[in-house]
Write an enzyme that holds these catalytic residues in place. Structure first.
Site, PDB file in Angstrom:
ATOM      1  N   SER A 182     -39.207  25.840 -31.429  1.00 28.61           N
ATOM      2  CA  SER A 182     -37.913  26.256 -31.953  1.00 28.61           C
ATOM      3  C   SER A 182     -37.365  27.452 -31.198  1.00 28.61           C
ATOM      4  O   SER A 182     -36.186  27.748 -31.300  1.00 28.61           O
ATOM      5  CB  SER A 182     -38.011  26.566 -33.447  1.00 28.61           C
ATOM      6  OG  SER A 182     -39.139  27.345 -33.712  1.00 28.61           O
ATOM      7  N   GLU A 202     -32.398  18.202 -32.818  1.00 29.37           N
ATOM      8  CA  GLU A 202     -31.784  18.649 -31.568  1.00 29.37           C
ATOM      9  C   GLU A 202     -32.605  18.072 -30.408  1.00 29.37           C
ATOM     10  O   GLU A 202     -33.817  18.295 -30.339  1.00 29.37           O
ATOM     11  CB  GLU A 202     -31.774  20.171 -31.484  1.00 29.37           C
ATOM     12  CG  GLU A 202     -30.854  20.815 -32.504  1.00 29.37           C
ATOM     13  CD  GLU A 202     -30.884  22.338 -32.480  1.00 29.37           C
ATOM     14  OE1 GLU A 202     -29.907  22.950 -32.913  1.00 29.37           O
ATOM     15  OE2 GLU A 202     -31.912  22.921 -32.045  1.00 29.37           O
ATOM     16  N   ASN A 245     -29.774  27.431 -34.239  1.00 27.85           N
ATOM     17  CA  ASN A 245     -30.291  28.792 -34.378  1.00 27.85           C
ATOM     18  C   ASN A 245     -29.468  29.806 -33.593  1.00 27.85           C
ATOM     19  O   ASN A 245     -29.498  30.995 -33.882  1.00 27.85           O
ATOM     20  CB  ASN A 245     -31.760  28.863 -33.939  1.00 27.85           C
ATOM     21  CG  ASN A 245     -32.687  28.372 -35.040  1.00 27.85           C
ATOM     22  OD1 ASN A 245     -32.292  28.316 -36.203  1.00 27.85           O
ATOM     23  ND2 ASN A 245     -33.899  27.998 -34.670  1.00 27.85           N
TER      24      ASN A 245
HETATM   25  N1  LIG Z   1     -42.252  25.714 -39.452  1.00 27.63           N
HETATM   26  C1  LIG Z   1     -40.980  25.496 -39.163  1.00 27.63           C
HETATM   27  O1  LIG Z   1     -40.082  25.694 -39.983  1.00 27.63           O
HETATM   28  C2  LIG Z   1     -40.606  24.967 -37.803  1.00 27.63           C
HETATM   29  C3  LIG Z   1     -39.365  24.344 -37.636  1.00 27.63           C
HETATM   30  C4  LIG Z   1     -39.041  23.804 -36.383  1.00 27.63           C
HETATM   31  C5  LIG Z   1     -39.926  23.924 -35.338  1.00 27.63           C
HETATM   32  N2  LIG Z   1     -41.135  24.570 -35.530  1.00 27.63           N
HETATM   33  C6  LIG Z   1     -42.060  24.619 -34.385  1.00 27.63           C
HETATM   34  O2  LIG Z   1     -43.078  23.663 -34.590  1.00 27.63           O
HETATM   35  C7  LIG Z   1     -44.302  24.120 -34.006  1.00 27.63           C
HETATM   36  C8  LIG Z   1     -45.401  24.130 -35.046  1.00 27.63           C
HETATM   37  O3  LIG Z   1     -45.007  24.923 -36.141  1.00 27.63           O
HETATM   38  P1  LIG Z   1     -45.706  24.792 -37.569  1.00 27.63           P
HETATM   39  O4  LIG Z   1     -44.895  25.622 -38.507  1.00 27.63           O
HETATM   40  O5  LIG Z   1     -45.964  23.373 -37.883  1.00 27.63           O
HETATM   41  O6  LIG Z   1     -47.105  25.546 -37.287  1.00 27.63           O
HETATM   42  P2  LIG Z   1     -48.481  25.444 -38.105  1.00 27.63           P
HETATM   43  O7  LIG Z   1     -49.157  26.742 -37.892  1.00 27.63           O
HETATM   44  O8  LIG Z   1     -48.247  24.957 -39.485  1.00 27.63           O
HETATM   45  O9  LIG Z   1     -49.299  24.307 -37.316  1.00 27.63           O
HETATM   46  C9  LIG Z   1     -49.727  24.424 -35.994  1.00 27.63           C
HETATM   47  C10 LIG Z   1     -50.947  23.555 -35.795  1.00 27.63           C
HETATM   48  O10 LIG Z   1     -51.223  23.479 -34.403  1.00 27.63           O
HETATM   49  C11 LIG Z   1     -52.637  23.549 -34.227  1.00 27.63           C
HETATM   50  N3  LIG Z   1     -52.861  24.002 -32.855  1.00 27.63           N
HETATM   51  C12 LIG Z   1     -52.700  25.230 -32.342  1.00 27.63           C
HETATM   52  N4  LIG Z   1     -52.975  25.239 -31.025  1.00 27.63           N
HETATM   53  C13 LIG Z   1     -53.304  23.957 -30.699  1.00 27.63           C
HETATM   54  C14 LIG Z   1     -53.676  23.317 -29.488  1.00 27.63           C
HETATM   55  N5  LIG Z   1     -53.743  23.982 -28.350  1.00 27.63           N
HETATM   56  N6  LIG Z   1     -53.933  21.989 -29.531  1.00 27.63           N
HETATM   57  C15 LIG Z   1     -53.867  21.297 -30.689  1.00 27.63           C
HETATM   58  N7  LIG Z   1     -53.542  21.872 -31.857  1.00 27.63           N
HETATM   59  C16 LIG Z   1     -53.249  23.174 -31.865  1.00 27.63           C
HETATM   60  C17 LIG Z   1     -53.111  24.488 -35.298  1.00 27.63           C
HETATM   61  O11 LIG Z   1     -54.478  24.292 -35.566  1.00 27.63           O
HETATM   62  C18 LIG Z   1     -52.216  24.086 -36.471  1.00 27.63           C
HETATM   63  O12 LIG Z   1     -52.792  23.067 -37.250  1.00 27.63           O
HETATM   64  C19 LIG Z   1     -43.989  25.459 -33.391  1.00 27.63           C
HETATM   65  O13 LIG Z   1     -43.661  25.279 -32.044  1.00 27.63           O
HETATM   66  C20 LIG Z   1     -42.780  25.921 -34.179  1.00 27.63           C
HETATM   67  O14 LIG Z   1     -41.972  26.823 -33.468  1.00 27.63           O
HETATM   68  C21 LIG Z   1     -41.490  25.072 -36.732  1.00 27.63           C
END
Ligand SMILES: NC(=O)c1ccc[n+]([C@@H]2O[C@H](COP(=O)([O-])OP(=O)(O)OC[C@H]3O[C@@H](n4cnc5c(N)ncnc54)[C@H](O)[C@@H]3O)[C@@H](O)[C@H]2O)c1
Length: 502
Positions: A121, A154, A192
């Site tokens: 994001s 997006e 954003n």
């Molecule tokens: N949470 C939101 O509202 C949101 C919205 C849009 C985009 N995002 C993006 O989505 C992505 C994930 O966010 P999230 O909120 O789901 O995070 P989260 O912390 O809930 O989940 C991330 C997961 O990735 C795993 N992980 C970390 N490094 C890894 C690797 N090298 N290989 C495999 N697994 C790995 C972790 O163990 C964890 O289970 C980020 O890039 C974030 O910016 C988040």
């Protein structure tokens, strides 16, 4: 076609990975999950199965459909098991080096025509893709949380992304029942980036002592037509999460004043007042805490007769409403501007970026999304204002069925400056090729629930409205924060753009 022809891999099975996997499953794909933490992909599969179970309970899915979907969901032990995937979406930790390393590893595993996508994001798609051997097949697929419910995606093209890869990603999002918008790789992408003033202006009005959070939230909702106010919404999102997005966009634009973060929000984050999740943010959420009431003026007598000079432009509906409320309206059409002259001799003027300090006997009224539907209106007056003018102004809007919030003498008030700045950032994004006008409007309506897209607002409010207001704000704050962009100037003063529009 074998099942593997449609296999979607999801890496990182936290909040977003699970949501995206659920969307792909619902669209009929076999989905394979991988997470770096052993056991987490299995837990994610169980969580998704449970969520689908709740959909069955609610009657939104049949038990058979759920069974078929769950059978297609498959947790992997190693990244190598994603080899047959036609698309892999990564939703791992938001850290450039982590994403780059993962994608480099993936590239050695999947076939060369596998589409690779990131759900980042705030990182640059171009920067992440820089680590790849074939960056042309790498694209941003930015889902919003919760992915199964939020319709917007997006589709972000980095500098190296092939048109065919972007098109494939776009069509995939559409086939998954989402509304995709295409956008370029700039800080904050589309939503954003353009949404920043919604938070920034509300916080700024508060910091400028214009009004308290409860009043600003009420005005944004009941007058602005926004679903939630900026304070309650950021308490829900988390002040840390919302501030991190603001800071990353601000840093991404080399600390451009237009994206400047809020000092008051910084203090909340530093103090651990993160919102609902920590029990306190702008508001308190502990047991027994009640939300403070917005400022609402006591009943006042409406004026029997007013004079309207000019056509009141986008507030023209007020003339009919005043007449319906039994207020005699004398209309003077001479080109004297647009104001309501009260019996006190003072004037009611729509927020235009000026202040009552400069024009003593003026009360400003805020922009409303729809003056008829609005249930509240904000009025601003300076400390030296004539109390009779304020009373008559309060009485007038109360006679139209509105609650009235009296705020401090802040230029551009609450809704007006917020909407003007959103319109400005949308124009700036348009001329910089971030997205089309239509996609920007769609994204802001679906991604953050705005009552109108910025360009729809611009057309409705009138050609020079946003630009004129921002020029006044810029005159009073030379930091550049509110300076209208060249794009908005062009769009506001070019008569060709306005041919045929209202
Ligand atoms: N949470 C939101 O509202 C949101 C919205 C849009 C985009 N995002 C993006 O989505 C992505 C994930 O966010 P999230 O909120 O789901 O995070 P989260 O912390 O809930 O989940 C991330 C997961 O990735 C795993 N992980 C970390 N490094 C890894 C690797 N090298 N290989 C495999 N697994 C790995 C972790 O163990 C964890 O289970 C980020 O890039 C974030 O910016 C988040």
């Amino acid at each position: 076609m074998t099942a593997h022809d449609r296999l979607v891999g999801v890496v990182g099975t936290g909040t977003m990975g699970q949501g995206i996997a659920q969307v792909a499953l619902a669209a009929g794909h076999p989905v394979r999950l991988y997470d770096a933490v052993p056991g987490r992909a299995r837990e994610a599969a169980d969580a998704i199965a449970a969520r689908l179970g709740r959909l069955v309970e609610k009657g939104r899915m049949s038990a058979e459909e759920r069974a078929v979907a769950v059978a297609r969901l498959d947790p992997a032990q190693t990244l190598h098991e994603l080899a047959p995937a036609v698309l892999v979406v990564e939703a791992v930790l938001e850290q450039l080096d982590v994403k780059q390393e993962l994608l480099r590893d993936l590239e050695d595993i999947v076939t060369d025509d596998c589409l690779l996508a990131t759900n980042t994001s705030s990182l640059s798609v171009t920067a992440i893709g820089g680590a790849l051997r074939l960056p042309g097949r790498f694209v941003g697929l930015h889902f919003f949380n919760p992915a199964p419910l939020m319709p917007l995606v997006e589709v972000v093209s980095g500098y190296a992304t092939d048109v065919t890869a972007a098109t494939r990603a776009y069509e995939t999002a559409r086939a998954w029942g989402k509304t995709p918008v295409a956008c370029a790789d700039t800080p904050g992408f589309l939503v954003n980036r353009i949404a920043r003033p919604f938070y920034a202006e509300a916080f700024a009005v508060h910091e400028e002592q214009g009004a308290d959070p409860a009043t600003i939230d009420a005005v944004l909702r009941e007058s602005g037509g926004f679903k939630m106010g900026a304070f309650e919404l950021t308490d829900l999102i988390g002040q840390d999460v919302n501030e991190a997005v603001t800071r990353s966009v601000w840093e991404g634009f080399f600390q451009d004043a237009k994206f400047r973060p809020s000092l008051a929000q910084r203090r909340l984050v530093e103090a651990g007042r993160l919102g609902r999740k920590s029990g306190q943010g702008w508001y308190a959420y502990e047991e027994g805490e009640e939300r403070p009431e917005p400022h609402t003026a006591a009943p006042a007598e409406p004026p029997a007769r007013v004079t309207v000079e000019g056509d009141l432009e986008n507030a023209a509906e007020l003339v009919a409403m005043m007449r319906e409320a039994g207020i005699e309206v004398v209309q003077e059409d001479e080109d004297k501007g647009t104001r309501i002259v009260l019996p006190s001799g003072g004037q009611l003027v729509q927020a235009d970026g000026q202040t009552s300090i400069e024009f003593r006997d003026v009360v400003y009224f805020d922009l409303a999304h729809d003056y008829r539907a609005a249930t509240r209106i904000a009025l601003a007056t300076g400390q030296d204002g004539n109390p009779r003018t304020l009373k008559e102004s309060v009485g007038l809007f109360q006679a139209l069925g509105k609650k009235v919030s009296v705020i401090g003498d802040v230029p551009g008030m609450i809704v007006a400056r917020t909407v003007a700045r959103i319109i400005d950032l949308a124009h700036d994004a348009l001329v910089r090729g971030v997205a089309t006008e239509e996609d920007i409007d769609t994204a802001m309506r679906l991604g953050v629930n705005y009552p109108l897209g910025p360009f729809e607002w611009h057309r409705r409010l009138g050609r020079n409205w946003a630009c004129g207001l921002l020029e006044e704000l810029h005159d009073r704050d030379r930091s550049g924060r509110c300076a209208p962009s060249l794009a908005l100037l062009r769009h506001s003063y070019d008569p060709k753009k306005w041919e045929g529009s209202a």
